[in-house]
Write a protein that holds these residues in place. Sequence first.
Motif, short mmCIF file in Angstrom:
data_model
loop_
_atom_site.label_atom_id
_atom_site.label_comp_id
_atom_site.label_asym_id
_atom_site.label_seq_id
_atom_site.Cartn_x
_atom_site.Cartn_y
_atom_site.Cartn_z
N ASP B 116 -9.60 -10.94 -0.10
CA ASP B 116 -9.35 -9.56 0.34
C ASP B 116 -8.04 -9.03 -0.24
OD1 ASP B 116 -11.63 -9.59 1.74
OD2 ASP B 116 -10.72 -9.73 3.75
N ALA B 117 -7.00 -9.86 -0.11
CA ALA B 117 -5.68 -9.41 -0.55
C ALA B 117 -5.64 -9.21 -2.05
CB ALA B 117 -4.62 -10.43 -0.13
N THR B 119 -8.10 -8.41 -3.99
CA THR B 119 -8.80 -7.17 -4.30
C THR B 119 -7.89 -5.96 -4.02
OG1 THR B 119 -10.72 -8.30 -3.44
CG2 THR B 119 -11.02 -5.98 -4.01
N MET B 120 -7.23 -6.05 -2.87
CA MET B 120 -6.41 -4.92 -2.45
C MET B 120 -5.29 -4.60 -3.44
SD MET B 120 -5.49 -4.64 1.54
CE MET B 120 -6.67 -5.80 2.15
N ASP B 122 -5.40 -5.58 -6.54
CA ASP B 122 -6.00 -5.51 -7.86
C ASP B 122 -5.51 -6.64 -8.78
OD1 ASP B 122 -7.71 -4.44 -9.63
OD2 ASP B 122 -6.36 -2.87 -10.38
N GLU B 175 1.09 3.18 -4.44
CA GLU B 175 0.25 2.03 -4.07
C GLU B 175 0.66 1.45 -2.73
OE1 GLU B 175 -0.63 -1.20 -6.78
OE2 GLU B 175 -0.43 0.21 -8.45
N LEU B 179 -1.53 1.46 0.66
CA LEU B 179 -1.85 0.18 1.29
C LEU B 179 -1.47 0.20 2.78
CD1 LEU B 179 -3.05 -2.17 -0.21
CD2 LEU B 179 -0.79 -3.14 -0.44
N LYS B 182 -3.87 2.30 4.73
CA LYS B 182 -5.17 1.66 4.85
C LYS B 182 -5.15 0.55 5.90
CE LYS B 182 -8.33 -0.63 1.70
NZ LYS B 182 -8.37 -1.11 0.32
N LEU B 183 -4.07 -0.23 5.91
CA LEU B 183 -4.00 -1.37 6.83
C LEU B 183 -3.47 -0.96 8.19
CD1 LEU B 183 -2.49 -3.94 4.33
CD2 LEU B 183 -4.82 -3.98 5.23
#
Lengths: 309, 351
Positions: B116-117, B119-120, B122, B175, B179, B182-183
């Motif tokens: 997950d991380a 991907t987050m 990138d 970014e 982030l 989102k979190l």
Amino acid sequence: MDHAFSSANHAVVKHTQLQQKLKTHLAAMGFIAPSAIFLGVFVFYPLVKTVYYSMFLTNALGQPVKFIGLSNYGTLLQDKFFMKSLLTTFIFVFMVTLLTTVSALALAMVTSKHLKGTTLFRTFFASTMGVSVSVASVLWLFIFQPTTGVSDMVLNLLHLPPIHWLTDNTWSLFAVILTVVWMNLGFSFLALTGALENVATPLYEVADIEGVTTWHKFYHITLPQISPTLFFVGTVTMINAFQTFGQVDLLTKGGPNNSTNLIVYQIYKDAFVNLNVGKASTESIVLALLIALVTIAQFKLTEKRVMYQ
Amino acid sequence: MIELQHIKKRYTEQDEAVIKDVTVSITPGEFFVMVGPSGSGKSTILRMIAGLESITGGELLIDGERMNDLPPKSRHLSMVFQNYALYPNMTVSENIVFGLKSRKVDRATQFQRLSDALTMVDLTDFSSRYPRELSGGQRQRVALARSIVSGADIILMDEPLSNLDAQLRESMRYEIKALQRKLGITVIYVTHDQTEAMTMGDRVMILNDGIVQQIGTPIQLYQVPENTFVAKFFGTPKMNVIPGVTDWQNHGVAINTPFDPDALVGIRPQAAHVNQENKDDLAISLWLASMTYIGSDTLLFGTINNRDETVQFKIKGMANLSPQQYVTIYVSREDLYYFDLAGQALATVGV
């Protein structure tokens, strides 16, 4: 005519180029000369001479008498006395390297905490660097002295039986190991202290915040970070241990019952007591090869685990 | 909820406190920025919240629980450092899950959170690289991923972008902010860069010499600065603060402040214009020392009233002025700020 002129000119150019080259070479030689002469006289010449002697029978004056090829080596490998000395040396070197590295690291870790008095202890621990082998040996001789020595006094206080450090087969090698480790500790401690100081603090801070255990911090952060120094300290200590002579000579003379008869001491006895220079030379060459072999092995085995940045 | 109540820090008994009485509450999900010049104590406060630095006085509460004496790991937060603090002997993946491994989180969870991380931030394609094989921006993203993976809902960031080049810094700002949104995590972010503070912070606390100067939204700080320090800190070029009316009269420039005639007057450089727009616009006679045309604007440098300090104004477009002579510029009265001689704001005109 024009062509002839240019060709003559070309020759001149070539000539000066050659001169120039010679000059640079001479200058280079000049710079190399001091160390080349020094190494030649004190390292390479004795080395070659040793190889030369190892192929001869020698007389009591150390002069080569008869060329016998490699048979000195053959004899040596069947010599039980020599083989025992070899085994003793291996045990000795292994123990010295292990104990020196581990205890130096432990002391360096303890003093890297920046508590009060750290500097004082650092000075203490590093001070063995300034002590000569002879002085250190005499010091330990006093400690090991039966009845009046510090060791027996302490044992007596603890109501333990005295230990005959230098005269008991089971303790003598350990006693020599102890003194050599003590000697080597200063340098190793200093090198490892430097390495520990260089580990970036934020690495530990991140670990603290993430709840990384003390053991994991040591194993996954500290050890990899100081691995080049650890490797260096290990190698240097090992090579030094192979060449230990002074402590044996002053403490035990190889005894009792040859229990501390390290290879270098054996070489010394063969050359200067038994006056068998041929045999001593052969032993020296074998020792040199062994050190080289073990060092290469150590490089091959541990280098993968060493992290250079 | 993170509450700092009268937090103080001094290193030895004799020393003066480096942090003098900081009180603030940070709400969950907030992007809270601490900004100030170097030595202002912002990093020290952050490190006290993290537990890397002891607290000399006051209370630190997280979700109502007193944290002062708890070790860092018990505070359930994570931290991103300026120099990334990645373990050089570990790959990207190993770096990210090291904390989880040490805390014996089960393997399935480790793997799930890791992917997950990655991907987050990138970095999926870089998972088996070593830090030395990554660029500065990528390294900082690894550090971010490591923070995210810990599952902490508070992330402390200590100047995370200052080792990056200007362009990268700008993109990373967005970014990080995205982030955080989102979190839904709380971020306490330390920087010395006023632009970072303005663009990223939901609320900003500005510090100087260990003293809180003002806490507020970026808009409040810019529009209603409580003192000259704050006024000068935000905005480029910085605000001109000039002694008020009595000093000005010789040159035919007078500001009828509604306050003490000795008040300080603040003028933002971009508030100036060359043509009079309103009848009561303040006219300033400026000795124009030099000017720089920078495309969209023209910067004017000069002095007012033969005073020593240089003032700076910014005029839209290309100004038709010539240097080394007196020029008159105008500022509308609602764009003026007033401060008393101690630098405290007198009132908020122009909001």
